[in-house]
Structure formats: structure tokens, C-alpha cells
Design an enzyme around this catalytic site. Structure first.
Site, PDB file in Angstrom:
ATOM      1  CE  LYS A  94      10.307  26.891   0.894  1.00  0.00           C
ATOM      2  NZ  LYS A  94       9.984  26.052   2.003  1.00  0.00           N
TER       3      LYS A  94
ATOM      4  CD  GLN B  19      10.100  15.040   2.050  1.00  0.00           C
ATOM      5  OE1 GLN B  19      10.903  14.416   1.368  1.00  0.00           O
ATOM      6  NE2 GLN B  19      10.268  16.311   2.383  1.00  0.00           N
TER       7      GLN B  19
ATOM      8  CG  ASP C  61      10.030  14.279  -2.468  1.00  0.00           C
ATOM      9  OD1 ASP C  61       9.659  15.336  -3.010  1.00  0.00           O
ATOM     10  OD2 ASP C  61      11.148  14.125  -1.965  1.00  0.00           O
TER      11      ASP C  61
ATOM     12  CB  CYS D 163      16.044  15.871  -4.130  1.00  0.00           C
ATOM     13  SG  CYS D 163      15.711  16.696  -2.600  1.00  0.00           S
TER      14      CYS D 163
ATOM     15  CG  HIS E 257      12.654  19.795  -5.331  1.00  0.00           C
ATOM     16  ND1 HIS E 257      13.527  18.988  -4.645  1.00  0.00           N
ATOM     17  CD2 HIS E 257      13.420  20.533  -6.166  1.00  0.00           C
ATOM     18  CE1 HIS E 257      14.764  19.233  -5.038  1.00  0.00           C
ATOM     19  NE2 HIS E 257      14.726  20.173  -5.959  1.00  0.00           N
TER      20      HIS E 257
ATOM     21  CG  HIS F 138      12.550  15.302  -7.126  1.00  0.00           C
ATOM     22  ND1 HIS F 138      12.390  14.293  -6.211  1.00  0.00           N
ATOM     23  CD2 HIS F 138      12.890  16.414  -6.421  1.00  0.00           C
ATOM     24  CE1 HIS F 138      12.645  14.759  -5.005  1.00  0.00           C
ATOM     25  NE2 HIS F 138      12.950  16.033  -5.091  1.00  0.00           N
TER      26      HIS F 138
ATOM     27  NE  ARG G 113      13.918  16.618   6.107  1.00  0.00           N
ATOM     28  CZ  ARG G 113      13.245  17.352   5.238  1.00  0.00           C
ATOM     29  NH1 ARG G 113      12.575  18.401   5.666  1.00  0.00           N
ATOM     30  NH2 ARG G 113      13.255  17.055   3.973  1.00  0.00           N
TER      31      ARG G 113
END
Length: 647
Positions: free
Chosen positions: A476, A388, A390, A341, A522, A392, A370
Site C-alpha cells: 500500500k 472509513q 472506504d 471490504c 482499497h 473498493h 475494532r
RNA sequence: GCUGAUGUAGCUCAGUCGGUAGAGCACUUCCUUGGUAAGGAAGAGGUCAUCGGUUCAAAUCCGAUCAUCAGCUCCA
């Protein structure tokens, strides 16, 4: 007194009738199978007197409520067995769970595998005694005294003095000398439990608090018959066969090796094909929906994550920073990217945005790292390096609910395409009792939670609410599926964020010529490619649909005299973009077929002299068998159609 | 990270009391040329997870480490 049965019929009984008596009046079999009774929807003991007109339903093992009673009583049965075999054992919590039950036990000796077997035997022995289970209502203070002095179980005393401190009267269930604090209901007697399997012993913290003492948790499952237990054991074996870690190495999809590092999966060529197909699929879909791709680096200056707020919240679960010192002694720290992000926010603010530009949808298959706790790692579904899908979405507040709906729609499209029909949806909200965990003001949270709820309602999603499941920057909507052994994993997610736009001072120029704050969504339909594919492997048992199969077809010539033709067929399929192998070994056709079946290749193309003469192949489908002969061009058209339809 | 279990050939697993390593499948070669789930023979393949200790001698006993598994805790 009138009792209404589930079929709507009514019967008259005298006041104080029990569930068991009603069941007996209906039928002998039902009376035997009866475990409990619901009275106007409330689950009760079978021997509880019913004192007023009510709608009742007899609960048997076939229903979830019946299983819960059965397994809950089984945990008491296990506790009694342990108490008889291991005097001095103290009992914590012992509930029914989705698949069986457990009990947390404090005992100085470690329970071993052999102990489980002897506990099982003792449980069956207690079952054979068929002890009546009785409920006793007790004032709470009397119960404190009872558990402190008679039962000498400090854990029950703690529950009575803390969790139940505002309760007047509690209930205690007795079976012989054993007694447990429990709200019930329970089986009428221990004899109902005919088959029991204690599956494992592991540790747990008292009250789930890692600062409290560690207890031994024994898991088990039980059934009203041996037959049901056997069926359960078979199901478990089938689940183990579907385990993505096992299939992943058998099918050559991915590997994990300490030489690279634990939790860092390596995609082998066949697994890479599956992943690449999924990525291509989603990229095409996102292009249609107005997303634009970006790429960002794998590491970033630590200041970026301090600014986003991720660093303080998650410093425990990140790889330690890389420290770089230049010749002047100036020091910089970089973090292996734990999320995408912040990078995307910088892309957003790299130029001035007009309200006309929004929404802006930046997307990236971003690989993140992670440092998950070692005990948490699990094949592809819990890794330390993962990618991910991902994105945004930066939008105006008035666009927010529409954009959440679009993201939900995309996620549902992805799940439907891949055949995940058993998906639970969780509305993950913040925990008002733990405000310190979250960023942003109370007003912002209220607005964000209202928005996600509105979007979920508008999309007609059936969801359940998870308090305290929100991320630190916003609520979320999480899409959760189960793996082969019933464990739940979060895949897709759609998250609302009013916090990051503040931290990164994101803005756009409105129609009034003034600066305004955008809202960020997200979202990741797959979630993590690794986890998604891990679950997909278990969901399909490795039998991928044609469009995803690493090898879509294999040419199986019967003998050497048709090798040349077989090669031509393979080339033709290859030219049509169909991933096709060929088995030229001097093995019999039966063996080639067997191995292709075991490799889960969707299409086997058997070729002998007959096919060669006619310019055909014999098509055999994985797990379906021979489908007869077909011309090569027709075959290609047919397979292309299936692949392009992703059917 | 915590508790417990496990680690022998590419895979699945034997390996007795501590006495120097075994099977099936897979692999390679040869024979076999076949019709819808295993044709035959031979060969090759191991620093018994790693490191240290006990012992005349360790896959085996002890310790540490690493990894995996189950659960707990955690999960942007």
C-alpha cells in the site's frame, strides 16, 4: 592534504588534522559550537584524525546530525548519572530520538518523579566536570569480556553476541568510569550539555519483544543552552493547547464517556457539522470521479470474515462475535463489522461483470468496530468505533496502475484542500523474512509491489519504503501526518489487492468471452473520519476554515435597540445557508467579542445604530480584527464565495 | 494487554495531621444599554470516579474495579 569546506573553498592541513582543529582555524565561535564533523558525508567524532583529502563539514546543534550526536551523548550522560546515583542499574538501549533521547534501564526500584529531578541535577554536575569523551576500538571478543566482567552489563553482552556476532571490531566510548558500547559519534566532552529535562519514565520491553523482560525507559531532552530548553518547553505547552481531546471538548465537537464505552466517540452537533461537511465534500468529488455509493450493514456473518481471511489474522483485535440461536438450536455467529471490504466484494459479485463495466468503484462511509488494546486508545485518533471513507475499485490488470494514480490524485486533492502540506508518503511493502504474515503467492506480491511503485513514481511522489508495513493482502501507499506533539498518524491509504479477488472468486467476462480475475484497490483518502478530524483539529488549532466552521458567523448587537435588525441580518445569512448565531445577552460588546474569539468563530458581525441606519454590518474576523463596514448583501456574496471556494 | 501516573462543581484547580467541601471561570436571576478580547450584584451547583475495607470519624489511609494520560506492544 586538502580539505574542502561546504562553501567549496579548499584549505591545506597536515595529515591527521581533526575536525576540531579545522573548526578552530575557521573561527572561535564555530569551534565552540562544533559537535562533530562529516568527512565525505560520514559523521565522525570531532577528535578523529582525518588522514586523506576530504570534503568536510562541521556539525553543530542547528543540524539534525548535530542534534542526534548531542542527544545520543546526553543519553550516555544520563546513564552515567544513573550509574552514580543508583549503583547496579543495567543499561539496555539508549538512542537519540527525534525529540531528545531515552535509555532503557533495568533496576529493581521504580524510578519516581523525584528521581528524575536528582538525575537531572547529577547530569548537570557531570556536565560541569566537562569530562572528555573518548572512543576506543576493541575486538568484539574483548568487548564481550569487558562488558561481562568489568562493566557487568548483560544487555550489552547480548547485543555483542547476537546483533553484532559477525562484526570483528566494535567501538566503546568512555567518560570517566562510565563506558558504553556504541558506534558513535559522540560529543568531545560532557560540558556541551548545558540544559536537560527528563520528561517521563515508562516501561518498554527489552528489544521490543513483549515476551522479554520489562525495562524502565527514561525519556529526556537536552540543549546547549537554557534558552533553547525554555523555547522547547514553550513549544510543548503550545502543543498541549492544540490537543484535539482538549479542543474537542472546549469547542463542543465530540465527547467520550465510559457510559457508552471507551474508544467510542460521540459526535456533538458542532463536530457533526465538521464531519458532515467533509463527507459532503468528498462525496461530491467522488461523484465527479466515477464512484458509486453503496450502504452495508454494521454486522455480518462471521463466515464472511473467515472467507476474507481477516478473522484469523485479526481475531485478537475484534469485538467478540454475537451468537444467535434460533428455536431449532441452529447457531449463527455475527461479527461487528471490522472492515467494509467483504461486503463490497459481495456487491461486486452480485451480478455478472463485463470487461466493459470496469473499473467499478464502490464507495461508502462505512463505520467499523475494532477492539483496540486499551492502552492504545487516544481520543479520536485511535478509537474502537470509527468511520472509513472506504472505497473498493475493481479493475482489469491493465487498468490497475491508472486507477492507483487516480486514487493518489484524489488523496492529494483532499490533503491540499485541507492544508496538509507536511505529508510523508510511505510505500508499505511486505517483509520477505516473515512470509507467514501474508496471503497470496510470491508472484502476486511481486506484481503488486511493482505496480504500486510504478504508480507512485508516475505521480512523482516522494516516498520512503516501509518493509513489513504492508497489509496481509497487499502492498500500500500510506499518507502520514504528524499531530501537535509530533506523533505520526496514518491518514489516507491506497492498497493493492490480488488476494481478495481469489478468495471471493471475483471475475469478469473478458473480450475473449472467458472469465478473468479483476484486481481490487482499497483506498481511503481521509482514512478514518475520526482520526482525520482529530488531526485536523490539531493542525488548525481549532481554527477551522470558513467552510468547515461549525458556526461560521455570529451577530453581535451592541444594545437592545438594534436586536430586531440584528435578527433580520441573521435570518438573511441563514437563508443564504451560512451557519449564523446571534448573541442577544445584555453584555457589553467587548465581552461578546471576546467570547466569540475564544469560540473561534470566523466572522463576527457587530451591529449598532450606525450599521442599522445604513443597512450594513461591521465585519470582524477571528484573529484578524475589524475589517470595517459592509452591506448585508455584499457580505453574504463575499462569504458564500469563500465557502464555495473552500478557501 | 504491559509499566507507571492521575481521577474533587460544566471547565481549570486548592483542600494542612483523618474531624463531614473551597476559589476563579462558566451557568441562572436582577441591575446595567454599551462601539471591537472580561460591567456589577445575588443565587444555584458536589454520593470527592465506583465498590469494599480500616477507624468513633475517610476526599484524605488500604484493596479491587472503571476511566483517563505517557510510553511499550499492536494496527485490516
Amino acid at each position: 592534504m586538502v580539505i574542502t569546506l561546504p562553501d567549496g573553498s579548499e584549505r591545506t592541513f597536515s595529515a591527521g588534522v581533526t575536525g576540531l582543529a579545522i573548526a578552530t582555524s575557521i573561527g572561535k565561535k564555530l569551534a565552540q559550537d562544533a559537535l562533530g564533523v562529516t568527512v565525505d558525508g560520514k559523521l565522525c567524532d570531532l577528535d578523529a584524525p582525518i588522514t586523506r583529502n576530504a570534503a568536510i563539514s562541521i556539525v553543530t546543534f542547528d543540524s539534525p546530525a548535530g542534534k542526534e550526536i548531542f542527544w545520543h551523548s546526553s543519553s550516555h550522560l544520563m546513564a552515567q548519572a544513573i550509574e552514580e546515583l543508583f549503583p547496579g542499574a543495567k543499561f539496555g538501549a539508549g538512542p537519540a530520538i527525534e525529540q531528545g533521547f531515552y535509555y532503557d534501564i533495568s533496576y529493581p526500584e521504580r524510578f519516581k518523579e523525584e528521581d528524575l529531578r536528582s538525575i537531572e541535577a547529577k547530569m548537570l554536575e557531570i556536565s560541569a566536570r566537562d569530562i572528555t569523551i573518548t572512543r576506543e576500538e576493541m575486538p568484539r571478543l574483548q568487548a564481550v569480556d569487558y562488558f561481562r566482567n568489568t562493566r557487568q552489563d548483560p544487555y550489552k553482552v547480548e547485543i555483542l553476541e547476537e546483533t553484532l556476532k559477525d562484526v570483528e571490531t566494535v567501538s566503546v566510548y568512555h567518560q570517566d568510569g562510565f563506558a558504553d558500547l556504541c558506534s558513535g559519534p559522540h560529543l568531545p566532552a560532557t560540558g556541551k550539555v548545558k540544559a536537560v529535562l527528563l520528561t517521563n519514565v515508562s516501561s518498554s520491553y527489552w528489544r521490543g519483544d513483549s515476551s522479554r523482560e520489562s525495562m524502565q525507559r527514561i525519556y529526556g531532552i537536552s540543549f546547549p543552552s537554557d534558552k533553547l530548553l525554555k523555547e522547547h518547553v514553550n513549544r510543548m505547552e503550545e502543543a498541549r493547547r492544540r490537543d484535539h481531546r482538549k479542543l474537542g471538548s472546549e469547542l463542543g465537537l465530540f465527547m467520550l464517556t465510559p457510559e457508552v464505552g471507551s474508544g467510542l466517540p460521540i459526535w456533538l452537533p458542532k463536530g457533526a457539522i465538521v464531519r458532515n461537511e467533509l463527507e459532503t465534500f468528498l462525496k461530491a468529488e467522488q461523484r465527479k470521479r466515477g464512484y458509486v455509493p453503496v450502504y452495508t450493514p454494521h454486522i455480518g456473518n462471521i463466515e464472511l470474515y473467515k472467507r476474507s481471511g481477516h478473522y484469523p489474522y485479526y481475531s485478537d483485535s475484534q469485538f467478540p462475535p454475537l451468537t444467535y440461536k434460533d428455536e431449532t438450536g441452529r447457531e449463527e455467529q455475527y461479527l461487528l463489522k471490522p472492515m467494509n471490504c467483504p461486503h463490497h466484494h459481495l456487491i461486486y459479485s452480485s451480478s455478472l461483470r463485463s470487461y466493459r463495466d470496469l473499473p467499478i468503484r464502490l464507495s461508502e462511509f462505512g463505520t467499523v468496530y475494532r477492539h483496540e488494546q486499551s492502552g492504545e486508545l487516544n481520543g479520536l485518533v485511535r478509537a474502537r468505533g470509527f468511520t472509513q471513507d472506504d472505497s473498493h475499485i475493481y479493475c482489469r490488470p491493465d487498468q490497475l496502475v491508472d486507477e492507483i494514480c487516480n486514487a493518489i490524485d484524489l488523496t492529494r486533492f483532499v490533503f491540499n484542500t485541507l492544508g496538509f502540506d507536511d505529508v510523508e508518503t510511505r510505500l508499505s511493502l511486505h517483509d520477505p523474512a516473515n512470509q507467514a504474515k501474508y496471503g497470496g503467492t510470491a508472484e502476486v506480491w511481486e506484481q503488486a509491489e511493482k505496480d504500486v511503485r510504478e504508480a507512485a513514481d508516475r505521480m512523482g511522489i516522494k516516498y520512503f519504503v516501509g518493509i513489513g508495513e504492508a497489509s496481509f493482502y497487499g502492498p500500500k501507499i500510506d499518507f502520514i501526518v504528524r499531530d501537535a506533539i509530533g506523533r505520526k498518524w496514518q491518514l489516507g491509504t491506497v492498497q493493492v489487492d490480488y488476494v481478495m479477488p481469489e478468495r471471493f472468486d471475483l471475475n469478469y467476462i473478458g473480450c475473449d468471452g472467458q472469465k478473468h480475475r479483476p484486481v481490487v484497490i482499497h483506498r481511503a483518502p481521509f482514512g478514518s473520519m475520526e482520526r482525520f478530524i482529530g488531526v485536523l483539529i490539531e493542525h488548525t488549532a481549532g481554527n477551522f476554515p470558513l467552510w468547515l466552521a461549525p458556526v461560521q458567523a455570529i451577530v453581535l448587537p451592541i444594545a437592545e435597540d438594534v436586536h430586531e435588525y440584528a435578527q433580520e441580518v441573521r435570518q438573511a445569512l441563514f437563508a443564504a445557508g451560512i451557519r449564523t448565531d446571534i448573541d442577544l445577552r445584555s453584555e457589553k460588546i467587548g465581552k461578546k467579542i471576546r467570547e466569540a474569539e475564544l469560540s473561534k468563530i470566523p466572522c463576527m458581525l457587530v451591529i449598532g445604530k450606525n450599521e442599522q441606519e445604513a443597512g450594513e454590518v461591521s465585519l470582524r474576523r477571528h484573529r484578524k480584527g475589524d475589517e470595517g463596514r459592509i452591506g448585508v448583501n455584499d457580505l453574504i456574496a463575499k462569504l458564500r464565495e469563500e465557502i464555495d471556494q473552500r478557501s
